[in-house]
Design a protein around this motif. Structure first.
Motif, PDB file in Angstrom:
ATOM      1  N   PHE A  68     -35.862 -12.916 -21.127  1.00 49.47           N
ATOM      2  CA  PHE A  68     -36.277 -14.198 -21.697  1.00 49.47           C
ATOM      3  C   PHE A  68     -36.408 -14.052 -23.206  1.00 49.47           C
ATOM      4  O   PHE A  68     -37.052 -13.112 -23.690  1.00 49.47           O
ATOM      5  CB  PHE A  68     -37.626 -14.636 -21.120  1.00 49.47           C
ATOM      6  CG  PHE A  68     -37.578 -15.127 -19.705  1.00 49.47           C
ATOM      7  CD1 PHE A  68     -37.686 -16.490 -19.423  1.00 49.47           C
ATOM      8  CD2 PHE A  68     -37.431 -14.244 -18.644  1.00 49.47           C
ATOM      9  CE1 PHE A  68     -37.656 -16.956 -18.119  1.00 49.47           C
ATOM     10  CE2 PHE A  68     -37.394 -14.697 -17.330  1.00 49.47           C
ATOM     11  CZ  PHE A  68     -37.498 -16.056 -17.068  1.00 49.47           C
ATOM     12  N   ILE A 105     -36.410 -19.452 -23.945  1.00 49.17           N
ATOM     13  CA  ILE A 105     -37.739 -20.065 -23.867  1.00 49.17           C
ATOM     14  C   ILE A 105     -37.914 -21.067 -25.022  1.00 49.17           C
ATOM     15  O   ILE A 105     -39.016 -21.489 -25.330  1.00 49.17           O
ATOM     16  CB  ILE A 105     -38.871 -19.003 -23.861  1.00 49.17           C
ATOM     17  CG1 ILE A 105     -38.643 -17.872 -24.865  1.00 49.17           C
ATOM     18  CG2 ILE A 105     -38.981 -18.378 -22.479  1.00 49.17           C
ATOM     19  CD1 ILE A 105     -39.073 -18.165 -26.233  1.00 49.17           C
ATOM     20  N   ALA A 140     -40.361 -19.671 -16.321  1.00 48.54           N
ATOM     21  CA  ALA A 140     -41.099 -18.578 -16.961  1.00 48.54           C
ATOM     22  C   ALA A 140     -42.334 -18.198 -16.145  1.00 48.54           C
ATOM     23  O   ALA A 140     -42.626 -17.015 -15.960  1.00 48.54           O
ATOM     24  CB  ALA A 140     -41.490 -18.967 -18.383  1.00 48.54           C
ATOM     25  N   HIS A 163     -43.307 -14.266 -27.349  1.00 40.69           N
ATOM     26  CA  HIS A 163     -43.033 -14.178 -25.912  1.00 40.69           C
ATOM     27  C   HIS A 163     -43.138 -12.748 -25.414  1.00 40.69           C
ATOM     28  O   HIS A 163     -42.991 -11.797 -26.178  1.00 40.69           O
ATOM     29  CB  HIS A 163     -41.637 -14.725 -25.592  1.00 40.69           C
ATOM     30  CG  HIS A 163     -40.515 -13.993 -26.273  1.00 40.69           C
ATOM     31  ND1 HIS A 163     -39.778 -13.011 -25.654  1.00 40.69           N
ATOM     32  CD2 HIS A 163     -40.008 -14.105 -27.528  1.00 40.69           C
ATOM     33  CE1 HIS A 163     -38.857 -12.552 -26.485  1.00 40.69           C
ATOM     34  NE2 HIS A 163     -38.985 -13.196 -27.637  1.00 40.69           N
TER      35      HIS A 163
END
Length: 199
Positions: A68, A105, A140, A163
């Motif tokens: 991600f 993301i 997520a 993140h």
């Protein structure tokens, strides 16, 4: 002085992200079954960088490397994707048994067209995936991944994305198998991955 305040805000944001990620990761680890079942299954319905809707079922029978991130990321994301590309290159014939996925993301900026420009730079047949903000949020959470928008005046659009940065490995049945933290070398990832594939 203004720069110092801004830097302090970013550092606090990063620290918060680290703490929240550790809490989520602890929950996730505690969720692992004692009978050897995967802690969770990869489940998603996202749009790839060619505009096709993809789910985990499209990769049945293959190992998945999942990361991600976001295309405007200055360091963590390109470094990890470069490591993935090295791993895929060194897998040789086994590369056909593994598919790398990059899930954005940052769906506001990372449209399929943007990912189509970004992801191919790393080669290795990496597929970029994006969707609506709500769908990305649900995806997520299902992967126990934490992310947050961080104001940053010098970044495109005036913000960056903090993140969690692990690289996931899922087995051919889409069950979680392993993960590697940021800055794990391609050599270590390759060695581990080859061991899983040989099982």
């Amino acid at each position: 002085m203004k720069w110092a305040r801004q830097a302090a805000r970013v550092l606090v944001g990063v620290a918060i992200i680290a703490v929240v990620w550790l809490l989520l990761w602890a929950d996730y680890r505690s969720a692992q079954s004692e009978n050897g079942d995967p802690a969770f299954q990869a489940e998603f319905e996202l749009t790839d960088h060619s505009g096709m809707v993809r789910t985990q079922e499209d990769f049945d029978g293959r190992w998945m490397l999942v990361f991600f991130g976001f295309s405007n990321c200055p360091d963590v994301c390109p470094t990890t994707l470069a490591e993935v590309a090295v791993v895929m290159d060194r897998l040789g014939e086994n590369a056909q048994r593994v598919h790398p996925l990059f899930i954005s993301i940052d769906p506001t900026r990372d449209t399929p067209a943007r990912l189509a420009e970004y992801v191919p730079r790393f080669g290795a047949d990496i597929i970029g995936l994006t969707s609506t903000p709500d769908q990305i949020e649900r995806t997520a959470k299902s992967f126990y991944v934490y992310y947050e928008k961080v104001e940053e005046a010098n970044a495109p659009g005036g913000y960056a994305m903090g993140h969690s940065s692990q690289l996931f490995l899922f087995d051919p049945d889409a069950g979680y198998e392993h993960s590697w933290q940021y800055e794990t070398s391609a050599e270590e990832i390759l060695s581990d991955l080859q061991g899983y594939i040989r099982q």
